[in-house]
Motif scaffolding. Sequence first.
Motif, PDB file in Angstrom:
ATOM      1  N   THR A   1      37.472  40.592 -10.130  1.00 37.54           N
ATOM      2  CA  THR A   1      36.671  39.811  -9.205  1.00 37.54           C
ATOM      3  C   THR A   1      36.303  38.477  -9.846  1.00 37.54           C
ATOM      4  O   THR A   1      36.389  38.305 -11.063  1.00 37.54           O
ATOM      5  CB  THR A   1      35.379  40.551  -8.831  1.00 37.54           C
TER       6      THR A   1
ATOM      7  N   ARG B   1      42.805  32.172  -2.904  1.00 37.70           N
ATOM      8  CA  ARG B   1      41.593  32.954  -2.631  1.00 37.70           C
ATOM      9  C   ARG B   1      40.824  33.203  -3.927  1.00 37.70           C
ATOM     10  O   ARG B   1      39.595  33.087  -3.962  1.00 37.70           O
ATOM     11  CB  ARG B   1      41.946  34.282  -1.964  1.00 37.70           C
ATOM     12  N   ASP B   2      41.546  33.562  -4.997  1.00 32.00           N
ATOM     13  CA  ASP B   2      40.895  33.801  -6.290  1.00 32.00           C
ATOM     14  C   ASP B   2      40.101  32.577  -6.728  1.00 32.00           C
ATOM     15  O   ASP B   2      38.953  32.683  -7.162  1.00 32.00           O
ATOM     16  CB  ASP B   2      41.943  34.111  -7.368  1.00 32.00           C
TER      17      ASP B   2
ATOM     18  N   GLU C   1      37.052  31.840  -4.314  1.00 31.14           N
ATOM     19  CA  GLU C   1      35.980  32.829  -4.442  1.00 31.14           C
ATOM     20  C   GLU C   1      35.195  32.637  -5.727  1.00 31.14           C
ATOM     21  O   GLU C   1      34.023  33.008  -5.813  1.00 31.14           O
ATOM     22  CB  GLU C   1      36.561  34.241  -4.386  1.00 31.14           C
TER      23      GLU C   1
ATOM     24  N   SER D   1      35.355  29.963   0.957  1.00 28.83           N
ATOM     25  CA  SER D   1      36.400  30.681   1.668  1.00 28.83           C
ATOM     26  C   SER D   1      37.763  30.247   1.129  1.00 28.83           C
ATOM     27  O   SER D   1      37.900  29.157   0.576  1.00 28.83           O
ATOM     28  CB  SER D   1      36.321  30.382   3.163  1.00 28.83           C
TER      29      SER D   1
END
Length: 219
Positions: free
Chosen positions: A9, A57-58, A61, A66
Amino acid sequence: MARRQARFTAQDLADDPRLRDHSPDLWREELGQVQRKLLTSAVRCFAANGFHATTTRDIAEGVGLSPAALYVHFPSKELVLFEIIRVGHERVLSFVQDPAIMALEGSADRLRGIVSAYTIWHARHHVAARVCQIELNGLTAEHYEEILELRHRTNGFFRDAVARGVGDGSFADVDVKRVTRAMLSLSIDLVRWYRLDGPDSPEQLGDFYAELALKLVAK
């Protein structure tokens, strides 16, 4: 640090002490705050998982945006990589060409200063420097050629410093090209393992590698 095969994450990457360095200080002042944050997030992602395994996206985030937000600031992921690598190469070349170093008259003192500065920069920015060295194959051919020219300038600057000492008799009659490559490799290799919370500060490592460099040219 070996490439991770699992996905992590954004919080995992942000909290990993191995991915902490002074890279956030590198970005051009004219860039907006969001752009600079995206570059810092991209450095962590590229260093941890590699350019090709990292998604937009990584990166987005990592700054709480977005996935589509990245394209507002950078047309492509490759341009994010190019900005990181270009800035990294420009900054380190400028750092070793510091006027204070260039003012040193003795060939040994100047070489010591150059190698120390080169090492210090790579230690302070070891995560961004890892991306600069390992992810070159993610660049387009045009962008790679631009970076290659910067690398040639850096290599030439080091070769000139060694050749100067050979020419004035300060150094042994060494193979300038091979010795220069060895000196550069010493400093660059640290990006694989260095941590700012480790036992050696960037300055201590700079002093140590500078002395090793002088031993390579000692009579």
